[in-house]
Write a protein that holds these residues in place. Structure first.
Motif, mmCIF file in Angstrom:
data_model
loop_
_atom_site.group_PDB
_atom_site.id
_atom_site.type_symbol
_atom_site.label_atom_id
_atom_site.label_comp_id
_atom_site.label_asym_id
_atom_site.label_seq_id
_atom_site.Cartn_x
_atom_site.Cartn_y
_atom_site.Cartn_z
ATOM 1 N N ALA A 54 38.481 -27.915 -1.357
ATOM 2 C CA ALA A 54 39.166 -27.230 -0.262
ATOM 3 C C ALA A 54 39.050 -25.713 -0.381
ATOM 4 O O ALA A 54 38.935 -25.005 0.622
ATOM 5 C CB ALA A 54 40.638 -27.635 -0.229
ATOM 6 N N SER A 55 39.052 -25.189 -1.615
ATOM 7 C CA SER A 55 38.999 -23.731 -1.801
ATOM 8 C C SER A 55 37.686 -23.134 -1.320
ATOM 9 O O SER A 55 37.597 -21.932 -1.064
ATOM 10 C CB SER A 55 39.222 -23.370 -3.271
ATOM 11 N N ASP A 56 36.672 -23.961 -1.184
ATOM 12 C CA ASP A 56 35.345 -23.475 -0.781
ATOM 13 C C ASP A 56 35.103 -23.603 0.721
ATOM 14 O O ASP A 56 34.062 -23.189 1.222
ATOM 15 C CB ASP A 56 34.265 -24.257 -1.540
ATOM 16 N N MET A 57 36.080 -24.147 1.451
ATOM 17 C CA MET A 57 35.835 -24.508 2.846
ATOM 18 C C MET A 57 35.958 -23.343 3.816
ATOM 19 O O MET A 57 35.354 -23.361 4.894
ATOM 20 C CB MET A 57 36.779 -25.641 3.255
ATOM 21 N N GLN A 58 36.734 -22.324 3.468
ATOM 22 C CA GLN A 58 36.929 -21.215 4.409
ATOM 23 C C GLN A 58 36.720 -19.860 3.730
ATOM 24 O O GLN A 58 37.421 -18.897 4.005
ATOM 25 C CB GLN A 58 38.337 -21.272 5.015
ATOM 26 N N LYS A 59 35.745 -19.798 2.843
ATOM 27 C CA LYS A 59 35.450 -18.537 2.159
ATOM 28 C C LYS A 59 34.821 -17.530 3.118
ATOM 29 O O LYS A 59 34.086 -17.926 4.007
ATOM 30 C CB LYS A 59 34.505 -18.806 0.984
ATOM 31 N N PRO A 60 35.068 -16.236 2.886
ATOM 32 C CA PRO A 60 35.994 -15.661 1.898
ATOM 33 C C PRO A 60 37.413 -15.544 2.452
ATOM 34 O O PRO A 60 37.630 -15.689 3.650
ATOM 35 C CB PRO A 60 35.392 -14.269 1.664
#
Length: 363
Positions: free
Chosen positions: A161-167
């Motif tokens: 999930a942490s990589d889904m809306q970077k940055p």
């Protein structure tokens, strides 16, 4: 999603800093802002390795662990910056201080990412989403950097999930949404699924979690060995691994399976040099040096051997790793053997001491 009724749902946050090294350089040096920055070794001469790249450089396909020469080919306007690991370590320490305001259950994965268990947060906020927002805002206010966060009930989903809306993103995947999320997830996004395994899955018609879910645990184990049991559970949203504050890295390695068999020592040494660069970059990222270097060789008949050499002092420089791997390979090589996989690992870690000029030998 399946959960034991007696167990309360955990609240797990995965914090991942955005282009950490490059963002610090852009923060500290205004002339780098908005420019394609590559932190790592110079592309000149023998050439170095990319430690990380700014988002401006990533648009051109520049990635971590890539040879700097290749990065320059992809992005001719890239500005190459020598890493300042003493600065990065200090910023990482301050980020951990922010984490500790909310929980002591912190599992660092590297200088720029960590898992946090906030099932019972120190300030009794009660909402993992709110805690993640407060952490992100503190990092932005105090350090002038951005982080992305993933929030869920287990480590696997939180990390994805942490990589889904970077940055600067924040993604929450709640209990009722996990199974649907896992069914839509491409197989190459699953933990432990590398390129070779992903290709094998796709040849079997397995492209998403929904495809994996059609197979029994016995089927997955038959085709993929012990990891098959993990795939069976995780596609159903089951990941009971705890956040481990005192987890110690025992070894670090990289390996590659080749599309054709290697038959000459020259071919093998070329591949070992590439693997050595990858291992070096990971050692730097995790701030480690190792005394024992291990070579893994798998032949075309699937016979496998390992050879290792222990040094009198810990190392992480690429030249020593390459030379030792080549030495071990030469001792293991004999005519008519066809090699399908090579791997290099380091273990027996010792304290890392920064060079006097604050830079690693590769750079």
């Amino acid at each position: 999603m399946q959960n034991e009724p007696s167990k309360p749902l955990r609240k797990i946050i995965h914090i991942d800093m955005d282009a950490f090294y490059a963002s610090i350089e852009q923060r500290d040096f205004p002339e780098y802002r908005g420019k394609p920055i590559v932190v790592g070794g110079s592309p000149e001469g023998r050439g170095g390795v990319v430690a990380t790249a700014s988002y401006e450089a990533r648009k051109f396909g520049v990635r971590s662990a890539m040879p700097s020469k290749r990065a320059l080919q992809l992005c001719p306007d890239a500005i190459f910056v020598r890493p300042r690991f003493d600065v990065y370590k200090e910023v990482s320490r301050r980020i951990r201080e922010i984490f500790h305001r909310y929980t002591d259950l912190i599992e660092p994965l590297s200088l720029d990412e960590a898992f946090l268990d906030v099932t019972q947060d120190k300030l009794q906020i009660g909402s993992a989403i709110e805690v993640a927002k407060l952490i992100k805002q503190a990092i932005k206010d105090e350090l002038r950097l951005t982080a992305s966060a993933g929030v869920s009930v287990n480590k696997f989903v939180a990390k994805i999930a942490s990589d889904m809306q970077k940055p600067d993103g924040l993604t929450f995947i709640g209990p009722s949404a996990i199974e649907d999320f896992m069914e839509k997830l491409p197989v190459e996004k699953f933990f432990g699924v590398g390129k070779v395994t992903a290709d094998k899955m796709k040849r079997m018609g397995l492209h998403t979690g929904a495809d994996l879910k059609k197979l029994t645990e016995a089927d997955l184990t038959q085709h993929f060995g012990k990891p098959g049991r993990f795939y069976y559970r995780i596609v159903r949203g089951i990941d009971e691994r705890p956040v481990e504050p005192h987890r110690e890295t025992k070894s670090l390695s990289a390996e590659d399976t080749f599309p054709y068999d290697l038959t000459t020592l020259e071919e093998m040494n070329t591949e070992l040099d590439k693997l050595s660069l990858t291992v070096h970059n990971r050692l730097v990222k995790y701030n480690l040096k190792g005394r024992t270097i291990t070579l893994k060789v798998k032949y075309s008949d699937f016979r496998q051997i390992t050879r290792n050499l222990s040094l009198s002092y810990p190392v992480n420089d690429v030249a020593t790793i390459q030379a030792t791997a080549r030495q071990l390979m030469a001792a293991a090589f004999y005519e008519d053997n066809k090699v399908r996989l090579l791997g290099i690992g380091l273990s027996n870690f010792g304290e890392i001491l920064p060079p006097a000029n604050g830079q690693l030998e590769l750079f």
